[in-house]
Enzyme design. Structure first.
Site, PDB file in Angstrom:
ATOM      1  N   SER A 284       0.713  -1.217   0.400  1.00  0.00           N
ATOM      2  CA  SER A 284      -0.106  -0.085  -0.272  1.00  0.00           C
ATOM      3  C   SER A 284       0.531   1.319  -0.040  1.00  0.00           C
ATOM      4  O   SER A 284       0.520   2.010   0.285  1.00  0.00           O
ATOM      5  CB  SER A 284      -0.949   0.237   1.100  1.00  0.00           C
ATOM      6  OG  SER A 284      -0.241  -0.099   2.750  1.00  0.00           O
TER       7      SER A 284
ATOM      8  N   SER B 259       2.698  -7.547   2.823  1.00  0.00           N
ATOM      9  CA  SER B 259       1.826  -6.228   3.380  1.00  0.00           C
ATOM     10  C   SER B 259       0.731  -5.991   3.336  1.00  0.00           C
ATOM     11  O   SER B 259       0.046  -6.821   3.530  1.00  0.00           O
ATOM     12  CB  SER B 259       3.126  -5.169   2.793  1.00  0.00           C
ATOM     13  OG  SER B 259       2.635  -4.045   3.666  1.00  0.00           O
ATOM     14  N   PHE B 260       0.164  -4.988   2.736  1.00  0.00           N
ATOM     15  CA  PHE B 260      -1.287  -4.716   3.728  1.00  0.00           C
ATOM     16  C   PHE B 260      -1.788  -5.937   1.917  1.00  0.00           C
ATOM     17  O   PHE B 260      -2.972  -6.787   2.531  1.00  0.00           O
ATOM     18  CB  PHE B 260      -1.688  -3.185   2.065  1.00  0.00           C
ATOM     19  CG  PHE B 260      -2.565  -3.253   1.708  1.00  0.00           C
ATOM     20  CD1 PHE B 260      -4.207  -2.370   1.803  1.00  0.00           C
ATOM     21  CD2 PHE B 260      -2.333  -3.877   0.171  1.00  0.00           C
ATOM     22  CE1 PHE B 260      -4.565  -1.671   0.443  1.00  0.00           C
ATOM     23  CE2 PHE B 260      -3.233  -3.597  -0.833  1.00  0.00           C
ATOM     24  CZ  PHE B 260      -4.366  -3.030  -0.544  1.00  0.00           C
TER      25      PHE B 260
ATOM     26  N   ASP C 193      13.094  -5.236   8.096  1.00  0.00           N
ATOM     27  CA  ASP C 193      11.697  -4.721   8.094  1.00  0.00           C
ATOM     28  C   ASP C 193      11.672  -3.396   8.885  1.00  0.00           C
ATOM     29  O   ASP C 193      11.231  -3.126   9.956  1.00  0.00           O
ATOM     30  CB  ASP C 193      10.694  -5.551   7.671  1.00  0.00           C
ATOM     31  CG  ASP C 193       9.580  -4.732   7.413  1.00  0.00           C
ATOM     32  OD1 ASP C 193       9.347  -4.108   7.270  1.00  0.00           O
ATOM     33  OD2 ASP C 193       8.462  -5.455   6.663  1.00  0.00           O
TER      34      ASP C 193
ATOM     35  N   HIS D  99      11.655  -4.060   3.951  1.00  0.00           N
ATOM     36  CA  HIS D  99      10.391  -4.272   3.167  1.00  0.00           C
ATOM     37  C   HIS D  99       9.960  -5.394   2.000  1.00  0.00           C
ATOM     38  O   HIS D  99       8.789  -5.094   1.957  1.00  0.00           O
ATOM     39  CB  HIS D  99       9.566  -2.943   3.914  1.00  0.00           C
ATOM     40  CG  HIS D  99       7.730  -3.297   3.937  1.00  0.00           C
ATOM     41  ND1 HIS D  99       7.278  -4.280   5.068  1.00  0.00           N
ATOM     42  CD2 HIS D  99       6.848  -3.031   3.406  1.00  0.00           C
ATOM     43  CE1 HIS D  99       5.823  -4.687   4.371  1.00  0.00           C
ATOM     44  NE2 HIS D  99       5.549  -3.461   3.943  1.00  0.00           N
TER      45      HIS D  99
END
Length: 275
Positions: free
Chosen positions: A37, A106-107, A227, A255
């Site tokens: 995101s 992630s998202f 991260d 990340h």
């Protein structure tokens, strides 16, 4: 994949009422890649190093989630994990895909978890990379990402928090991503998505632990040790909740596992999905 002029623009399909831009390559069992995101993100920006590698064995589909990239941005869109999960399921329906493995970044990991919880029969395997979807106090890095206000300097700061190795995020990349974030409509939808206070959006993205423990799919949980956006503790928590979960931690990696350790990531995920 698509024309070289705009490689981030692929085909369009109706996904639960949302005109969705998606990239497609390869043939075989279906793997859907769900991006993260960040500001200016597209499926192409997130997965450009992954799609060609996985397409050697799989039919790879990488959509732009509503509010991001080149998918439609309806005026009445209600941004949230349920909307995004329904969009991916809707895309599968539209393309006639009964079951797919989902790789969520992630998202995108939170979206994959929600799908696995609500539509277990539609999922083959799961890969959760630097994943959201569980409780955690928002990090300074994620505050910086979600609070992005368009400028080259701010994009530079966002990219710095994504990567462990600063050589991977030169000024040229910051310029490209800054320009991407400034396309008509992009920042408006982005700013509307995660307004302060932002902890509530972390909470909104989660699937309750008791639901995650019911997930029986073979799951690969991947995280970069350094991260600064999503804490490593998230993945440790997930591997404790998911009975069929394995975990791989990459050293000297932030990340962006799929970019910073792309060859290793592609080999690991390719082997896992083809077992």
């Amino acid at each position: 994949m698509t024309d070289t002029e705009r490689p981030e623009i692929g085909a369009t399909a109706d996904a639960n009422g949302i005109k969705t831009n998606y990239l497609e390559a390869g043939s075989g069992p279906v793997v859907i890649l769900v991006h993260g995101s960040g500001p200016g993100v597209t499926a192409y920006a997130n997965w450009r190093l992954v799609i060609p590698a996985l397409a050697e064995q799989f039919r790879v589909i990488a959509p732009d989630m509503v509010g991001f990239g080149f998918s439609e941005r309806p005026d009445n869109a209600k941004y949230g994990v349920q909307t995004w999960a329904d969009q991916v399921v809707g895309l599968m329906d539209s393309l006639g895909i009964g079951q797919a493995s989902i790789v969520g970044n992630s998202f995108g990991g939170a979206i994959a978890l929600r799908m696995a919880s609500q539509h277990p029969d539609r999922i083959n395997r799961l890969v959760l990379m630097g994943s959201m979807g569980v409780d955690f106090p928002i990090t300074e890095g994620l505050e910086r990402v979600w609070g992005y206000e368009p400028s080259f300097e701010n994009m530079r700061k966002v990219l710095d928090v994504f990567a462990y190795n600063r050589e991977l995020v030169p000024d040229e990349l910051a310029e490209v991503r800054y320009r991407a974030s400034m396309q008509p409509g992009f920042q408006e939808s982005y700013a509307a998505m995660f307004p302060a206070p932002r902890q509530r959006w972390v909470d909104e993205m989660r699937t309750p632990d008791e639901e995650i423990t019911k997930i029986t799919h073979r799951t690969l949980i991947v995280h970069g040790r350094e991260d600064e956006v999503i804490p490593l503790e998230n993945s440790i928590h997930l591997v404790q909740l998911i009975d069929n979960g394995d975990m791989h931690v990459f050293s000297h990696c932030g990340h962006w596992v799929q970019i910073e350790r792309s060859a290793d990531f592609n080999r690991l995920v390719g082997d896992f999905l083809s077992e």
